[in-house]
Design a protein around this motif. Structure first.
Motif, PDB file in Angstrom:
ATOM      1  N   SER A 142       0.807  -1.217   0.000  1.00 50.50           N
ATOM      2  CA  SER A 142       0.000   0.000   0.000  1.00 50.50           C
ATOM      3  C   SER A 142       0.839   1.266   0.000  1.00 50.50           C
ATOM      4  O   SER A 142       0.346   2.347  -0.319  1.00 50.50           O
ATOM      5  CB  SER A 142      -0.935   0.006   1.216  1.00 50.50           C
ATOM      6  OG  SER A 142      -0.194  -0.083   2.422  1.00 50.50           O
ATOM      7  N   GLU A 143       2.124   1.148   0.356  1.00 51.13           N
ATOM      8  CA  GLU A 143       2.987   2.323   0.379  1.00 51.13           C
ATOM      9  C   GLU A 143       3.608   2.619  -0.982  1.00 51.13           C
ATOM     10  O   GLU A 143       4.247   3.662  -1.154  1.00 51.13           O
ATOM     11  CB  GLU A 143       4.091   2.124   1.422  1.00 51.13           C
ATOM     12  CG  GLU A 143       3.564   1.978   2.851  1.00 51.13           C
ATOM     13  CD  GLU A 143       4.659   1.782   3.863  1.00 51.13           C
ATOM     14  OE1 GLU A 143       5.837   1.719   3.450  1.00 51.13           O
ATOM     15  OE2 GLU A 143       4.346   1.706   5.067  1.00 51.13           O
ATOM     16  N   ASN A 144       3.445   1.727  -1.931  1.00 48.65           N
ATOM     17  CA  ASN A 144       4.036   1.903  -3.258  1.00 48.65           C
ATOM     18  C   ASN A 144       2.920   1.858  -4.286  1.00 48.65           C
ATOM     19  O   ASN A 144       2.503   0.798  -4.732  1.00 48.65           O
ATOM     20  CB  ASN A 144       5.063   0.794  -3.522  1.00 48.65           C
ATOM     21  CG  ASN A 144       5.852   1.028  -4.797  1.00 48.65           C
ATOM     22  OD1 ASN A 144       5.361   1.647  -5.743  1.00 48.65           O
ATOM     23  ND2 ASN A 144       7.076   0.512  -4.848  1.00 48.65           N
ATOM     24  N   THR A 145       2.417   3.019  -4.671  1.00 54.46           N
ATOM     25  CA  THR A 145       1.278   3.072  -5.584  1.00 54.46           C
ATOM     26  C   THR A 145       1.634   2.562  -6.972  1.00 54.46           C
ATOM     27  O   THR A 145       0.784   1.985  -7.650  1.00 54.46           O
ATOM     28  CB  THR A 145       0.737   4.507  -5.670  1.00 54.46           C
ATOM     29  OG1 THR A 145       1.792   5.394  -6.071  1.00 54.46           O
ATOM     30  CG2 THR A 145       0.189   4.960  -4.327  1.00 54.46           C
ATOM     31  N   SER A 146       2.868   2.766  -7.393  1.00 51.01           N
ATOM     32  CA  SER A 146       3.285   2.268  -8.703  1.00 51.01           C
ATOM     33  C   SER A 146       3.252   0.747  -8.740  1.00 51.01           C
ATOM     34  O   SER A 146       2.821   0.137  -9.732  1.00 51.01           O
ATOM     35  CB  SER A 146       4.698   2.764  -9.046  1.00 51.01           C
ATOM     36  OG  SER A 146       4.718   4.162  -9.183  1.00 51.01           O
ATOM     37  N   TYR A 147       3.706   0.137  -7.655  1.00 55.26           N
ATOM     38  CA  TYR A 147       3.689  -1.323  -7.569  1.00 55.26           C
ATOM     39  C   TYR A 147       2.251  -1.835  -7.546  1.00 55.26           C
ATOM     40  O   TYR A 147       1.932  -2.839  -8.194  1.00 55.26           O
ATOM     41  CB  TYR A 147       4.441  -1.783  -6.323  1.00 55.26           C
ATOM     42  CG  TYR A 147       4.536  -3.292  -6.182  1.00 55.26           C
ATOM     43  CD1 TYR A 147       5.487  -4.013  -6.889  1.00 55.26           C
ATOM     44  CD2 TYR A 147       3.659  -3.985  -5.344  1.00 55.26           C
ATOM     45  CE1 TYR A 147       5.584  -5.390  -6.758  1.00 55.26           C
ATOM     46  CE2 TYR A 147       3.741  -5.366  -5.213  1.00 55.26           C
ATOM     47  CZ  TYR A 147       4.704  -6.059  -5.927  1.00 55.26           C
ATOM     48  OH  TYR A 147       4.786  -7.432  -5.806  1.00 55.26           O
ATOM     49  N   GLN A 148       1.383  -1.140  -6.809  1.00 54.08           N
ATOM     50  CA  GLN A 148      -0.020  -1.538  -6.773  1.00 54.08           C
ATOM     51  C   GLN A 148      -0.643  -1.483  -8.160  1.00 54.08           C
ATOM     52  O   GLN A 148      -1.410  -2.371  -8.546  1.00 54.08           O
ATOM     53  CB  GLN A 148      -0.799  -0.629  -5.821  1.00 54.08           C
ATOM     54  CG  GLN A 148      -0.519  -0.882  -4.351  1.00 54.08           C
ATOM     55  CD  GLN A 148      -0.946  -2.275  -3.912  1.00 54.08           C
ATOM     56  OE1 GLN A 148      -0.127  -3.191  -3.868  1.00 54.08           O
ATOM     57  NE2 GLN A 148      -2.208  -2.442  -3.617  1.00 54.08           N
ATOM     58  N   SER A 149      -0.329  -0.453  -8.910  1.00 56.59           N
ATOM     59  CA  SER A 149      -0.846  -0.341 -10.279  1.00 56.59           C
ATOM     60  C   SER A 149      -0.307  -1.462 -11.150  1.00 56.59           C
ATOM     61  O   SER A 149      -1.032  -2.021 -11.984  1.00 56.59           O
ATOM     62  CB  SER A 149      -0.478   1.022 -10.869  1.00 56.59           C
ATOM     63  OG  SER A 149      -1.093   2.068 -10.144  1.00 56.59           O
ATOM     64  N   LEU A 150       0.967  -1.801 -10.960  1.00 62.43           N
ATOM     65  CA  LEU A 150       1.570  -2.897 -11.716  1.00 62.43           C
ATOM     66  C   LEU A 150       0.858  -4.211 -11.412  1.00 62.43           C
ATOM     67  O   LEU A 150       0.562  -4.995 -12.329  1.00 62.43           O
ATOM     68  CB  LEU A 150       3.053  -3.008 -11.374  1.00 62.43           C
ATOM     69  CG  LEU A 150       3.803  -4.218 -11.961  1.00 62.43           C
ATOM     70  CD1 LEU A 150       3.769  -4.188 -13.483  1.00 62.43           C
ATOM     71  CD2 LEU A 150       5.239  -4.268 -11.441  1.00 62.43           C
ATOM     72  N   ILE A 151       0.555  -4.462 -10.139  1.00 64.57           N
ATOM     73  CA  ILE A 151      -0.169  -5.677  -9.751  1.00 64.57           C
ATOM     74  C   ILE A 151      -1.521  -5.732 -10.452  1.00 64.57           C
ATOM     75  O   ILE A 151      -1.936  -6.770 -10.977  1.00 64.57           O
ATOM     76  CB  ILE A 151      -0.362  -5.734  -8.224  1.00 64.57           C
ATOM     77  CG1 ILE A 151       0.958  -6.011  -7.509  1.00 64.57           C
ATOM     78  CG2 ILE A 151      -1.399  -6.795  -7.843  1.00 64.57           C
ATOM     79  CD1 ILE A 151       1.474  -7.414  -7.660  1.00 64.57           C
ATOM     80  N   GLY A 152      -2.228  -4.609 -10.483  1.00 66.56           N
ATOM     81  CA  GLY A 152      -3.533  -4.570 -11.130  1.00 66.56           C
ATOM     82  C   GLY A 152      -3.446  -4.893 -12.612  1.00 66.56           C
ATOM     83  O   GLY A 152      -4.253  -5.667 -13.139  1.00 66.56           O
ATOM     84  N   ARG A 153      -2.461  -4.309 -13.301  1.00 63.07           N
ATOM     85  CA  ARG A 153      -2.291  -4.605 -14.727  1.00 63.07           C
ATOM     86  C   ARG A 153      -1.866  -6.053 -14.937  1.00 63.07           C
ATOM     87  O   ARG A 153      -2.354  -6.735 -15.860  1.00 63.07           O
ATOM     88  CB  ARG A 153      -1.259  -3.657 -15.335  1.00 63.07           C
ATOM     89  CG  ARG A 153      -1.689  -2.197 -15.373  1.00 63.07           C
ATOM     90  CD  ARG A 153      -0.773  -1.377 -16.254  1.00 63.07           C
ATOM     91  NE  ARG A 153       0.620  -1.376 -15.811  1.00 63.07           N
ATOM     92  CZ  ARG A 153       1.138  -0.537 -14.927  1.00 63.07           C
ATOM     93  NH1 ARG A 153       0.365   0.381 -14.348  1.00 63.07           N
ATOM     94  NH2 ARG A 153       2.426  -0.592 -14.596  1.00 63.07           N
ATOM     95  N   ALA A 154      -0.963  -6.524 -14.090  1.00 64.22           N
ATOM     96  CA  ALA A 154      -0.476  -7.901 -14.221  1.00 64.22           C
ATOM     97  C   ALA A 154      -1.613  -8.897 -14.038  1.00 64.22           C
ATOM     98  O   ALA A 154      -1.681  -9.916 -14.748  1.00 64.22           O
ATOM     99  CB  ALA A 154       0.635  -8.161 -13.203  1.00 64.22           C
ATOM    100  N   ASN A 155      -2.514  -8.631 -13.103  1.00 57.56           N
ATOM    101  CA  ASN A 155      -3.623  -9.561 -12.856  1.00 57.56           C
ATOM    102  C   ASN A 155      -4.577  -9.598 -14.050  1.00 57.56           C
ATOM    103  O   ASN A 155      -5.073 -10.666 -14.431  1.00 57.56           O
ATOM    104  CB  ASN A 155      -4.359  -9.162 -11.586  1.00 57.56           C
ATOM    105  CG  ASN A 155      -5.271 -10.261 -11.073  1.00 57.56           C
ATOM    106  OD1 ASN A 155      -5.035 -11.454 -11.286  1.00 57.56           O
ATOM    107  ND2 ASN A 155      -6.335  -9.870 -10.398  1.00 57.56           N
TER     108      ASN A 155
END
Length: 263
Positions: free
Chosen positions: A164-177
């Motif tokens: 939750s502290e890394n919004t870029s990583y969260q966005s990457l997870i969403g695209r990857a899924n």
């Protein structure tokens, strides 16, 4: 296909997708999963799930995905440094790798850790398919596990570790899924599987997280259908099992729909 497992003194079996078990010798309790109709004399729970018809053309399947999600899938494929990998021949090492990852995910989400014995039983019967999307360095982003049988791929588990502290990583997870689901859909379609099953559909209106998951699934198209999960005591020991289960549920103050279906 009937899968059997020992639970203390009880022999517990499961069958999926309206497949009548051919042999019930030495089975005390049987779980019927994702059946079109309730089983007479059994405890039955109505459940819903979302299905995608994989007999449609690839172009039609693609167009049924929302435009925003198609954009995220294309971006993941073209710009994110990720890779897709799958296994339809699952060994113990792979099961342990996935299960370790899932248990971290479950701890983060406040969920029950995975039942490794059931997963192994299903894998030993050749019914489990596993895929993941990983970074180029090999670090997994998302895992998917499917029960594949009788022309249907049912999503048993999906797991990703949030940051939750890394919004870029969260966005990457969403695209990857999203990319992950699309690759799974294409792979099952190309292998001749006719139905992609998202593994459930929340029918309530209060759990915002589950409503968000519904919204995610809806953006891939498909339709919501009704199924039943049932449990039946075959022997005297099996009826005792159900009685003890009811006591456990009562003491745990869990509603009947939360009956643990063995997954």
């Amino acid at each position: 296909m009937l899968i059997l497992k020992r639970k203390l003194i009880f022999s517990v079996g499961e069958v999926w997708f309206d497949e009548e078990p051919k042999e019930l010798n030495n089975v005390d309790v049987i779980y019927y999963k994702q059946w079109k109709y309730p089983i007479a004399g059994a405890q039955s729970n109505e459940v819903q799930t979302r299905l995608i018809d994989l007999t449609k053309s690839q172009q039609e399947l693609w167009q049924n995905i929302s435009s925003n999600d198609r954009y995220k899938i294309r971006r993941a494929e073209q710009k994110d440094e990720i890779a897709y990998e799958y296994w339809d021949n699952v060994n113990s090492d792979l099961l342990n790798r996935f299960s370790d990852f899932y248990d971290l995910f479950a701890t983060q989400k406040g969920l029950v850790k995975i039942d490794r014995s059931w997963l192994r039983k299903r894998a030993d019967a050749g019914l489990i398919d596993i895929s993941h999307v990983k970074l180029k360095d090999g670090s997994p982003l998302v895992w998917h596990v499917y029960y594949v049988h009788k022309n249907r791929a049912f999503l048993l588990h999906s797991a990703s570790i949030k940051n939750s502290e890394n919004t870029s990583y969260q966005s990457l997870i969403g695209r990857a899924n999203r990319y992950h689901h699309w690759q799974d859909i294409l792979r099952f379609k190309n292998s001749g599987i006719g139905i992609y099953d998202f593994g459930g559909w929340y029918t309530g209106n209060t759990d915002r997280q589950k409503l968000g998951i519904n919204e995610f699934k809806e953006k891939f198209g498909g339709e919501v259908v009704k199924n039943f999960n049932c449990i039946n005591g075959i022997t005297i020991k099996g009826k005792l099992y159900l009685h003890l289960l009811k006591i456990y549920m009562s003491l745990s103050k869990l509603p009947l729909p939360r009956i643990p279906w063995g997954g």
